[in-house]
Design an enzyme around this catalytic site. Structure first.
Site, PDB file in Angstrom:
ATOM      1  N   LYS A  40       0.934  -0.929  -0.058  1.00  0.00           N
ATOM      2  CA  LYS A  40      -0.262   0.212   0.390  1.00  0.00           C
ATOM      3  C   LYS A  40       0.826   1.030   0.170  1.00  0.00           C
ATOM      4  O   LYS A  40       1.761   1.092   0.432  1.00  0.00           O
ATOM      5  CB  LYS A  40      -0.958   0.051   1.049  1.00  0.00           C
ATOM      6  CG  LYS A  40      -1.927   1.104   1.530  1.00  0.00           C
ATOM      7  CD  LYS A  40      -2.698   0.585   2.951  1.00  0.00           C
ATOM      8  CE  LYS A  40      -3.635   2.029   2.578  1.00  0.00           C
ATOM      9  NZ  LYS A  40      -4.556   2.293   3.348  1.00  0.00           N
TER      10      LYS A  40
ATOM     11  N   SER B 116     -10.439   0.144   7.160  1.00  0.00           N
ATOM     12  CA  SER B 116      -9.697   0.518   5.774  1.00  0.00           C
ATOM     13  C   SER B 116      -9.112  -0.801   5.357  1.00  0.00           C
ATOM     14  O   SER B 116      -8.770  -1.199   4.266  1.00  0.00           O
ATOM     15  CB  SER B 116      -9.112   0.976   5.866  1.00  0.00           C
ATOM     16  OG  SER B 116      -8.999   2.477   5.766  1.00  0.00           O
TER      17      SER B 116
ATOM     18  N   SER C  91     -10.075   1.895   3.175  1.00  0.00           N
ATOM     19  CA  SER C  91      -8.963   2.781   1.669  1.00  0.00           C
ATOM     20  C   SER C  91      -8.037   1.771   0.929  1.00  0.00           C
ATOM     21  O   SER C  91      -7.422   2.379  -0.105  1.00  0.00           O
ATOM     22  CB  SER C  91      -8.238   4.114   3.072  1.00  0.00           C
ATOM     23  OG  SER C  91      -7.307   2.998   3.667  1.00  0.00           O
TER      24      SER C  91
END
Lengths: 498, 493
Positions: free
Chosen positions: B79, B183, B159
């Site tokens: 990420k 998330s 997210s």
């Protein structure tokens, strides 16, 4: 009670003063990063990723900085909070990379304490006074902007970012510039005793925010102003003097004092508005979520307490009580870490050399350390090499003096040579003929000659003119070229003159 | 050879170790999938050379007979919130576009040490703020899933939307995620994969771009529970550089996996039965209870009375922390600087931050600044912190009655791109089941349960006691073994 008053057109005004002293914590590393804290390094060479607030960087408290703050708190007899917490003070400025300063608003590490300032008639402090201390908290310092490096841009130096500061907040207990000056000096002395701050105001290791207000005696507190970043005792006193008079002028001309932040202009000795209350920042303090509350265990607190040295007030009392020094000498010797350090080393060396308890030689050593030695050093100027001023050499001189081998004058002369050359004092005394004659034979011989040559005076003396004794002493010393031991001379003269 | 990209972490690790295929072959296969999936926009930057380099190192080690590590030969997606040494790290923002860290986050460093390789930096909601991956400066990530009979683009959750899409679409066997208020769990649920947020403090936050420090927690996203256990073991560990890091040994979660729940009590919080929740979600919850009962667990009703206050409290605390955490992006030292002609410092701040932050980030900075400001602090921030304490106490009380909690992960399946345009508050409701565990710092995971009527995956959430990742993983495994979930998206990209 201070008698300091501002004489206004409408009568007398009292001044109320509170100080927030920012003291840089003595530590090799910054409060939350491993970067060095050395002063005067090239710009931006002592900046860790944390100090530069790179993405994802996290603060980790430096135990030594916390320890120093706790020890400082203990030195001012303050409440130590075993549970404290860091808060973020948010504002934007180019010298503040994180966009917030990590500080302690809600739960400071040190609570209420106090500090004693001593009576000083000449300075207008008629008696000893306790000044309350509200709190001490630890926080990060900011960096520095340099505005003189480029015609249109400012440069940023982050070396100072994140260095640990203690903010020591007094109560509004001071009522004259002299008291404020004495407070800062005393606080500085304590910090230096404890070793938690070097107290170097020129390098910015200590700076004060000066809060001043005025009021008619007995009335409520007036509105205060805060003058930021004042970096010497003298300037602190100047700020108070100037601000108090300015505020009285404003009030007596029908105006009101604005609660505002002001700046001190060293060149003119005046203060000017930096920002008014309306422009005051909203710092949006909140607990720093990157840090857990700071919890101090008993072992840590015990170590802090046990590592504290004897502090100025206790030391001064001991010098007077145990060593029998005069209050003046005791105060002078304990004012600075260096002074008492030199004194105690010399005292112990001298006592050992002479073989007497410290108490028995303390006054002699104190007089030497406070007036004789500095006098010799000063008179030599650049000729003296301070490296030669060893405790051993000085103890050796004091021991010779104590035994009567040398006079006070000879001690000075020997010390002069020591400071210039580093030679051994005893060797100097021998080879330079700087020794008193205690040999009774030689002295008796000289006295006999003087008595023979001054029969009239001898008769007068014996007839009751006691004052003439000094004449005989003088003549003897002259004959002995000043090297005779005065005690021996006195004794022999008394014997011979009857 | 069968398609290596259908394999998960354990299969790859064991296959490489056993000599069934080389790590290089695995890396090449995934690199090819990444390169062919530009339409999904899951990656901000692909780093095929990094993946190959790590793979070659593993193959060389194997040739020498050395230990290959917990993740030896497994290429993963990272990420783009984790700082990676020498590789651009943006948090999907314009303000950090072009920022190349000179340091490696602890979590990513741990993964490389365990033998993993990096396929690239995964797209996400800007600064991890969002539930749909629509706030990225680098464009939306698309879910590989489509509703049956529809071609409309769906969100991959947020997210960690790049992570969920990458794993669901077989661009990576696993990916890192971060979870502040759901998330990891929400994107895992809506893409039919597995993801766990461990106990707060298990994974170091050092080197992870901060959103809300007291909530941010990294975790793995992978195809199944076992893969999550393996990867979490590699990611976790005490880090003296993070003051909030847990100073505890990392358990051997993979070894400890055991789907027998005999003697365990699983709590069903009655407050999670909210109005407006899809019937399919409620159905999946019912099935979850059956599966866990079948695995030996006793199902008990519990109450978490302050649940309804959790979301509002979260949307005060998280923005408050974010407003401060994001102050460092000021154009002075790195990242974007917008310096208008003749501008002073304040103008530079304003221009830089106006240009550098997206709308959602600005919205949260504004909210956070507001709730912390003088006169409002007590009414908002202090109250929210009290609620946070109450929410945590709800869980503590519940642990007197149960060992684990079962709940839906999300109130609905993946929604269409733009589905909440202009209504951020409705979007925030997507986190309603995820946020309480975040506020309490508890381990929580989402495992796929079933497809809804539209053929879209739904997830079930398991919340555990502090430090009991093992219990959570075991319950997840029990569900996984009974759900028979093996659906994967039809390739259209």
């Amino acid at each position: 009670m201070s008698t300091y008053r501002i004489q206004g057109a409408t009568g007398e005004w009292e001044v109320v003063i509170g100080l927030e002293v920012h003291a840089q914590v003595t530590s090799n590393a910054k409060l939350f990063s491993g970067a060095s804290t050395e002063f005067g390094a090239e710009p931006n060479t002592q900046v860790s990723l944390i100090d530069a607030a790179m993405p994802g960087m996290l603060p980790v408290p430096n135990r030594e900085c916390i320890r120093q703050a706790v020890r400082t708190g203990m030195a001012i007899e303050a409440q130590i909070n075993a549970w404290s917490r860091f808060d973020r003070k948010n504002y934007f400025y180019a010298d503040l990379p994180q966009g917030y300063q990590i500080s302690q608003l809600y739960h400071p590490i040190v609570g209420e304490g106090q500090l004693l300032i001593e009576a000083d008639e000449k300075a207008g402090i008629p008696e000893d006074k306790i000044i309350g201390i509200e709190r001490i908290h630890v926080e990060q310092d900011a960096g520095k902007l340099m505005h003189d490096q480029h015609p249109t841009m400012s440069y940023v130096d982050l070396n100072r970012v994140g260095i640990a500061l203690m903010e020591i907040v007094s109560k509004p207990d001071m009522t004259s510039p002299a008291e404020a000056g004495a407070y800062v000096r005393k606080l500085r002395s304590i910090l230096r005793y404890v070793g938690s701050c070097d107290g170097n105001m020129e390098e910015g290791s200590m700076r004060a925010d000066v809060n001043v207000s005025v009021r008619k005696p007995g009335e409520e507190f007036g509105t205060r102003t805060e003058t930021k970043n004042v970096n010497s005792v003298r300037f602190v006193m100047q700020v108070i003097e100037y601000e108090a008079n300015r505020q009285v002028d404003v009030l007596e001309n029908g105006g009101t004092v604005d609660q505002e932040t002001r700046l001190f202009d060293v060149a003119t000795g005046t203060t000017r508005t930096m920002r008014s209350k309306e422009d005051a920042h909203d710092y949006r303090y909140f607990p720093d979520p990157d840090l857990l509350p700071l919890e101090l265990d008993d072992a840590f607190l015990t170590e802090c307490r046990e590592s504290l040295p004897e502090l100025p007030d206790a030391k001064r009392a001991r010098y007077e009580g145990e060593l029998g020094l005069t209050p003046y000498n005791a105060r002078e010797l304990t004012a600075e870490v260096e002074t008492f350090g030199r004194f105690e080393t010399l005292l112990s060396a001298t006592a050992a050399k002479i073989g007497k308890p410290e108490k028995a030689v303390a006054t002699q050593v104190a007089n030497w350390a406070l007036s004789v030695a500095p006098g010799v050093m000063k008179s030599l100027g650049d000729e003296a090499d301070p490296a030669h001023a060893t405790a051993e050499a000085q103890a050796s001189i004091l021991a010779m003096q104590d035994k009567g081998e040398i006079s006070g004058g000879q001690a000075k002369e020997i010390y002069e040579i020591v400071l210039k050359t580093g030679r051994d004092p005893e060797e100097i005394a021998d080879s330079e003929g700087l020794k008193q004659v205690s040999d009774t034979g030689a002295i008796e011989e000289a006295i006999d000659a003087i008595i023979a040559a001054n029969e009239d005076k001898v008769a007068e003396y014996r007839g009751g003119k006691d004052k003439l004794f000094g004449f005989f002493v003088g003549q003897t010393m002259k004959a002995m070229q000043g090297k005779a031991n005065p005690a021996v001379v006195n004794q022999i003269l008394k014997d011979k003159l009857g | 050879m069968s398609d290596l990209t259908n394999l998960g972490v354990k299969a790859i690790r064991d296959g490489v170790a056993g000599g069934d295929f080389t790590a290089r072959e695995v890396a090449k296969a995934f690199n090819a999938n990444v390169a062919a999936a530009k339409d999904l926009n899951a990656f901000i930057v692909a780093t095929p050379e990094k993946a190959l380099e790590a793979a070659d190192a593993i193959d060389a080690k194997r040739a020498k007979g050395e230990e290959l590590g917990k993740m030896g030969g497994v290429p993963i997606g990272m990420k783009d919130l984790f700082c990676t040494d020498g590789v651009q790290t943006t948090a999907a923002s314009h303000i950090l576009e072009g920022f190349v860290p000179q340091y490696e986050s602890t979590v990513s460093a741990n993964l490389w040490k365990a033998g993993a390789g990096m396929l690239g930096k995964l797209n996400l909601d800007q600064f991890a703020m969002g539930s749909s991956n629509e706030t990225s400066y680098f464009g939306n990530v698309l879910s590989p899933w489509k509703k049956a009979g529809s071609n409309a683009a769906l969100i991959p959750g947020g997210s960690s939307g790049g992570s969920s899409t990458a794993v669901a679409a077989r661009l990576a066997p696993a990916a890192t995620g971060t979870d502040t208020g759901g998330s990891i769990r929400q994107p895992a649920a809506v893409t039919g994969i597995t993801g766990i947020k461990p106990t707060y403090g298990r994974c170091s936050r050092w080197g992870v771009v901060a959103f809300a420090s007291s909530l941010d927690q990294a975790g793995p996203m992978a195809r199944d529970v076992t893969d999550c256990a393996i990867m979490l073991e590699a990611m976790a560990g005490f880090d003296p550089k993070d003051s909030t890091s847990l100073d505890m040994p990392v358990p051997e979660w993979e070894k400890g996996l055991n789907p027998d729940l005999t003697g365990k009590k699983v709590g069903i919080p009655r407050e999670y039965r909210m109005e407006g929740t899809d019937q399919a979600i409620l159905d999946s919850w019912e099935r979850g209870k059956e599966w866990l009962r079948d695995a030996g667990a006793e199902i008990v009703d519990i109450s978490l009375p302050h649940t309804k206050y959790a979301l509002p409290a979260y949307y005060i605390i998280a923005p408050a922390e974010a407003s401060s955490n994001l102050a460092r992006y000021d154009g002075v030292r790195y990242g974007l600087r917008d310096l208008p002609e003749g501008a002073g410092l304040q103008d530079m701040y304003a221009a830089t931050r106006a240009a550098g932050f997206g709308d959602e980030v600005k919205r949260r900075i504004l909210i956070g600044t507001y709730v912390l400001s003088a006169g409002f602090y007590d009414a908002y921030y202090t109250q929210a912190q009290k609620i946070r304490t109450l929410v945590a106490q709800d869980f503590e009380k519940a642990w007197g009655e149960c060992d684990l909690i079962l709940a839906p992960t999300t109130p609905n399946a993946a929604f269409p791109l733009g589905g909440f345009d202009g209504d951020p508050l409705a979007m925030y409701l997507n986190d309603v089941f995820a946020v309480p565990a975040s506020l309490a710092g508890l381990p929580a995971m989402s495992v796929p349960a079933m497809l809804n009527g539209d053929g879209l995956p739904l997830g079930l959430q398991i919340v555990g006691k502090p430090f009991d990742e093992q219990g959570v993983l075991n319950a997840g495994l029990a569900i996984e073994q009974r759900s028979g979930f093996d659906a994967k998206p039809e390739k259209w990209w």
